[in-house]
Every structure is written in C-alpha cells, then in structure tokens.
Design a protein around this motif. Structure first.
Motif, short mmCIF file in Angstrom:
data_model
loop_
_atom_site.label_atom_id
_atom_site.label_comp_id
_atom_site.label_asym_id
_atom_site.label_seq_id
_atom_site.Cartn_x
_atom_site.Cartn_y
_atom_site.Cartn_z
N LEU A 281 5.93 -1.46 23.30
CA LEU A 281 5.43 -0.85 22.07
C LEU A 281 3.92 -0.66 22.07
N LYS A 282 3.19 -1.75 22.34
CA LYS A 282 1.73 -1.68 22.25
C LYS A 282 1.13 -0.79 23.32
N LYS A 283 1.90 -0.52 24.38
CA LYS A 283 1.38 0.32 25.45
C LYS A 283 1.54 1.81 25.16
N ILE A 284 2.57 2.15 24.35
CA ILE A 284 2.84 3.59 24.18
C ILE A 284 2.82 4.06 22.73
N ALA A 285 2.68 3.13 21.77
CA ALA A 285 2.62 3.54 20.37
C ALA A 285 1.18 3.61 19.91
N SER A 286 0.88 4.56 19.05
CA SER A 286 -0.47 4.66 18.49
C SER A 286 -0.68 3.55 17.46
N ASP A 287 -1.93 3.29 17.15
CA ASP A 287 -2.24 2.28 16.12
C ASP A 287 -1.60 2.66 14.79
N GLN A 288 -1.61 3.94 14.47
CA GLN A 288 -1.03 4.41 13.22
C GLN A 288 0.48 4.17 13.21
N GLN A 289 1.12 4.42 14.34
CA GLN A 289 2.56 4.17 14.46
C GLN A 289 2.88 2.69 14.27
N LEU A 290 2.08 1.82 14.89
CA LEU A 290 2.31 0.38 14.79
C LEU A 290 2.09 -0.10 13.35
N ARG A 291 1.10 0.47 12.67
CA ARG A 291 0.85 0.09 11.27
C ARG A 291 2.02 0.48 10.39
N LEU A 292 2.59 1.67 10.64
CA LEU A 292 3.75 2.11 9.86
C LEU A 292 4.93 1.16 10.08
N MET A 293 5.20 0.81 11.31
CA MET A 293 6.32 -0.09 11.61
C MET A 293 6.10 -1.45 10.97
N GLU A 294 4.87 -1.92 11.00
CA GLU A 294 4.54 -3.20 10.37
C GLU A 294 4.73 -3.13 8.86
N GLN A 295 4.35 -2.01 8.26
CA GLN A 295 4.50 -1.85 6.82
C GLN A 295 5.97 -1.91 6.41
N VAL A 296 6.80 -1.23 7.17
CA VAL A 296 8.23 -1.22 6.87
C VAL A 296 8.82 -2.62 7.02
N LYS A 297 8.48 -3.29 8.10
CA LYS A 297 9.00 -4.63 8.34
C LYS A 297 8.64 -5.57 7.21
N LEU A 298 7.39 -5.59 6.81
CA LEU A 298 6.94 -6.54 5.79
C LEU A 298 7.48 -6.20 4.41
N ALA A 299 7.76 -4.93 4.14
CA ALA A 299 8.34 -4.57 2.85
C ALA A 299 9.72 -5.20 2.67
N PHE A 300 10.47 -5.29 3.75
CA PHE A 300 11.81 -5.86 3.70
C PHE A 300 11.81 -7.36 3.99
N GLU B 276 0.85 -1.19 0.00
CA GLU B 276 0.00 0.00 0.00
C GLU B 276 0.89 1.23 0.00
N ALA B 277 0.29 2.38 -0.23
CA ALA B 277 1.07 3.62 -0.21
C ALA B 277 1.69 3.83 1.16
N PRO B 278 2.83 4.51 1.22
CA PRO B 278 3.47 4.72 2.52
C PRO B 278 2.52 5.36 3.53
N ILE B 279 2.48 4.79 4.71
CA ILE B 279 1.60 5.29 5.77
C ILE B 279 2.19 6.57 6.34
N LEU B 280 1.37 7.59 6.46
CA LEU B 280 1.79 8.84 7.08
C LEU B 280 1.50 8.77 8.58
N CYS B 281 2.45 9.17 9.37
CA CYS B 281 2.29 9.09 10.82
C CYS B 281 2.78 10.39 11.45
N PRO B 282 1.95 11.44 11.42
CA PRO B 282 2.40 12.73 11.94
C PRO B 282 2.70 12.72 13.44
#
Length: 508
Positions: free
Chosen positions: A477-496, A199-205
């Motif tokens: 991670l799951k306690k202090i990261a937002s859902d959007q942040q976790l999705r971005l990290m997951e996207q990066v991991k799976l791309a590689f 998917e397109a790169p997730i934006l995480c402001p």
C-alpha cells in the motif's frame, strides 16, 4: 475470556490460521458466534481487552485477509440463517440468507425451490427460471466472504460483481451495534446516524483502489463491499436473482501461441457483438498456467474426467455464451466457430459443451490454475518454509491484451520470478501469480508489483481490482498509493472502527 470464546488450540483449529494464500497466522482465541447478538458480545470483550478481531468466512480467499495475526479469530461458520425468498414491487426475486451460507447452498436452494420462508407469488415467479449470476468458481465460498471481497469471478465481464446484486445488509459494527439497511438508504458523505466522520469526505481523483475508497454519493453498501471485514461484520445479506438464460455453452479453444490467442480473443468479442448472445467471459490460460495444471493433474480430482490437453497448443481461451433462445445461441456458436476456422484452430482443439456436468468441468479447469499454484507453493514450503504466493489483480482498461501480457511477462523476466498469467484478460483484468521461495524473491515480487502498478494509468485502471488487499498485499500500500489515497482509506476505516479492532493488519 468469555463463554463465546475459547483459547486457541492449533492442534484443533489449524485450519482457522490459513486461507488459500498459503499464508499462516496465529491467534490467542477463537469465537464462533451464531447470531448478531453473540457477535456483539464478542466485540464488547475485544474492546474491553483492546484485542484485535479477524473475521473469517469459508477460508477461500487468496490474499490472507481472513488469516489472523494474533488476537481473536472470529468464524462466521454458524451464521447459517437458511435462505428465504421474496419478491419486490418490480417483480424481482430476492434471497435473504446468513453470511455463512455458501454459493453452492444458495444455488441448490434456487434449483430445488427450497426456502425457509417464501410466499406463493415469489415461488411461482421462481418457476420461470432464475439464477444467482455471480460465479467465483469456488462454490464453497460463503455469501459473506463473497461480499467482503466483492467477488466477481468467471462471468464478471458480463454480469458484474457481488456488490451489484446486494440489496440489503445486516452487520455488526465495531461498537457492537447491529445495523440493517437497504441499497439507496445511505450514501457516503451524507448524514449516516451510526457513523461519525471527523472531517468532510476526502476527495481522491487519482484513486487506484476499490477498497475503502468511496467517492461522495457512493451507496453505503458499495462502500462496505470489498472491505474484507475491516469495517464491520456482515451477518446476513439480501441478494437479487437474475432471469436464467435459455441455454449456455462453454467453448475452450487451444492456440499455438500467445499472439494467436490475443488476436482470436479480439475477433471473438467483435463477432459476438454482431449477434444477440451474451459473451459472459473470455478467460485466458498462459502456457505456464496450463503446464502447471498438467504437472499437478494427479492432485486435482475435479479434472479426472478432462481429456488430455492438446500437445503443441500451449495457450487457451475459454468462452461462455448465453442467449434468450436456443436459435440465437446457435448464431453465436457459429460466429465463434468461424473465428476458429479463420485462425486455423484444428477442430479437435475446439472443445464445446452445454451439459451442466461438462460446463462444471470447464469451470474446474479454470479454478485449477490458482489451485495448482497453491499446490506448488505448498510443495516448495516443505524445503523453504517462507515460500509464498504473491498475486496481482490489476485492471488495465486502456491497454490491449497483447500489451498487458507483455507487461506481465516483463515483470516475470526482469525480476527473475517464477509465475503464471491467467484469468479475465479480455476485460483487462488478468491474474499474475508470483511463486516465491524466500525473502529475496518476495522482495523482488513486491518490486514487480510496483512496476505493474506504475503502468496503470490514473482514471484508466485499478490496483488490486479483485480478491481484496489482505495481508499479502497490504505491505504494498505505502509503496503504490498516494498520500491522498491513504488518507481516504484511513478516514473510512476510522469512521466505522475508531479503535482499529477489525482486521487491522489488512491495512498495515
């Protein structure tokens, strides 16, 4: 499993199960490749068997990132391609070396001008005086490990971090392919031939993490920096050198209390800005950290030549100055001494040095804090096997030093934890280490981390800004990261790494 791997034998390979976090893991196999081709072969076997691979450098990390939790532990210790020297079209000097080359080996090659390969023009340029500016104080750290954690260390306040000096990377991806590319060649969100985003790169402001959290347009080298072996296995790096300063001085000032240290810190920084010196660092030592060093001094041989710490002055600052000329440096030294006089710091409580041997002793004092913490944890583990260190490295860009210390003290007091505070307080990036004896204290330390994380304002600071996530921090991670942040990290991991083979427990 394969000629490049042997069954793990804890009696022979115990050191591969630990790093400086005091966490102990387990492994079924051990692999020590000596080339990118051998790394690829090992990964092929891992994919076939659906076995995870934990990548390990020098074992100097402090968050358990290189500690295996089953599967294969792959050491990069044999990726020792000797340093070679080159010069780019702008006249900058570059060194290319294997991932297992240590900081000490790199520094020695530069100092002695001994390289596996170099042209005469580059060698002549080197004689003008050049250094590698990144200094994590742990000279046995490998270049690959420094990149994997995006090390900053002692002089990060002035000179930045490892990623700022990496110009080219060679790495093996999880699919076994070898990729080599330079800074500026690929950017996140643009087409990268060897990566496939679903998917397109997730934006995480609201991103609060530097790990696996790129924004569109970020250089791919910066995406990889700090990824702790979760995206690929770095086999070689090309790093940029910096012109050496004319001179360097280190000054340690011992203060009577925390408030004096904070006020002095702010005045030192302001005074140096009025001169032409570079204030490379202002490191903070809390009362607890200095007391712990003294308690463990007999087990810290690097401090054998250090004088006894002044009594009645339990807090300290360490400053390091450089300048283009000796005259300019003297101006900066005078400014610091005037600050010390204004705060009535006794002359005997101001230690200054410029000789390399003496500067090394100051660096050893700074490195002794995390070492002493690890020794304390190791001692506690003899009675409480589950004892651990829990470390937080947050960046509070919007807060003054005294406000940051108040938050850290409150975390220690309200959650009834033992710990120390030290490090890059002047840059808003202190280290707070909790020493936990049992699961109850570990749970309270996690709550204290969440408390501190809530104090980091979005856009004004970062969580786990240094030393990586590792396995000691991933539960947070799951306690202090937002859902959007976790999705971005997951996207990066799976791309590689779509099969999640590489260091998966660093994100779980």
């Amino acid at each position: 499993m394969d000629r490049l791997m042997t069954p793990f034998d804890a009696a022979c390979h115990e050191s591969y199960l630990r790093d400086e976090s005091c966490l102990r893991g387990e492994a079924a196999w051990i692999a020590l490749p000596s080339s990118p081709e051998e790394v690829s072969e090992i990964l092929a076997q891992a994919r076939e068997k659906k076995t995870s691979v934990t990548v390990r450098g020098g074992g100097t990390g402090i968050t358990g990132g290189a500690v295996p939790m089953g599967g294969i532990v792959m050491s990069t210790a044999r990726l020792t391609q000797a340093p070679s020297l080159s010069m780019d079209e702008k006249g900058s000097l570059l060194v290319t070396a294997g991932a297992a080359v240590t900081l000490e080996q790199l520094q020695e090659a530069i100092a002695r001008r001994r390289f596996d390969c170099c042209d005469q023009a580059a060698l002549d340029r080197l004689k003008e005086g050049w250094i590698f500016a990144v200094d994590p104080t742990e000279t046995t750290a490998t270049l690959g490990g420094m990149f994997a954690s995006n090390a900053g260390g002692l002089t990060a306040m002035a000179h930045g971090r490892m990623a700022d000096y990496v110009e080219r990377v060679g790495l093996v991806l999880a699919d076994g392919s070898y990729q080599e590319f330079s800074r500026g060649q690929y950017r996140w969100g643009e087409e990268i031939p060897f990566l496939k985003l679903k998917e397109a790169p997730i934006l995480c402001p609201d991103r609060k993490f530097s790990q696996l959290s790129p924004a569109p347009g970020d250089d791919l080298i910066d995406v990889l920096a700090g990824s702790e072996g979760m995206l690929g296995i770095v086999t070689q790096l090309t790093v940029r050198l910096s012109p050496a300063p004319a001179d360097c001085w280190g000054i340690c000032l011992f203060c009577g209390d925390e408030q004096t240290a904070c006020s002095l810190m702010e005045e030192l920084i302001a005074a140096c800005k009025e001169t032409s010196v570079t204030l490379e660092t202002v490191e903070y030592f809390s009362q607890g950290s200095l007391a712990l060093i003294e308690a463990q001094r007999a087990r810290l041989p690097a401090l054998s030549a250090l004088p006894q710490l002044p009594e009645g002055f339990p807090v300290a600052l360490y400053c390091q100055l450089t300048a283009p000329s000796t005259e300019e440096l003297e101006e900066g030294l005078m400014a610091i001494m005037e600050c010390a006089d204004r705060f009535a710091i006794p002359e005997e409580n101001v230690w200054a040095a410029s000789e390399p041997r003496e500067l090394k002793l100051f660096h050893a004092l700074r490195h002794a804090v995390p070492e002493a913490v690890n020794m304390k944890v190791g001692t506690v583990q003899t009675s409480f096997p589950n004892a651990r260190k829990v470390a937080a490295d947050f960046c509070f860009r919007d807060k003054k030093p005294e406000e940051i210390l108040a938050l850290c003290r409150r975390a220690l007091e309200e959650y009834a934890l033992e710990g120390v505070i030290f490090g890059h307080l002047a840059a808003g990036m202190p280290h707070i280490n909790f020493i936990c004896q049992d699961q109850d204290q570990l749970d309270r330390a996690l709550s204290a981390i969440v408390f501190l994380a809530d104090a980091v304002a979005p856009g004004e600071g970062m969580l786990f800004n240094e030393n990586g996530l590792g396995k000691t921090r991933s539960p947070m991670l799951k306690k202090i990261a937002s859902d959007q942040q976790l999705r971005l990290m997951e996207q990066v991991k799976l791309a590689f790494d779509p099969q999640r083979l590489l260091n998966p427990r660093n994100m779980e």
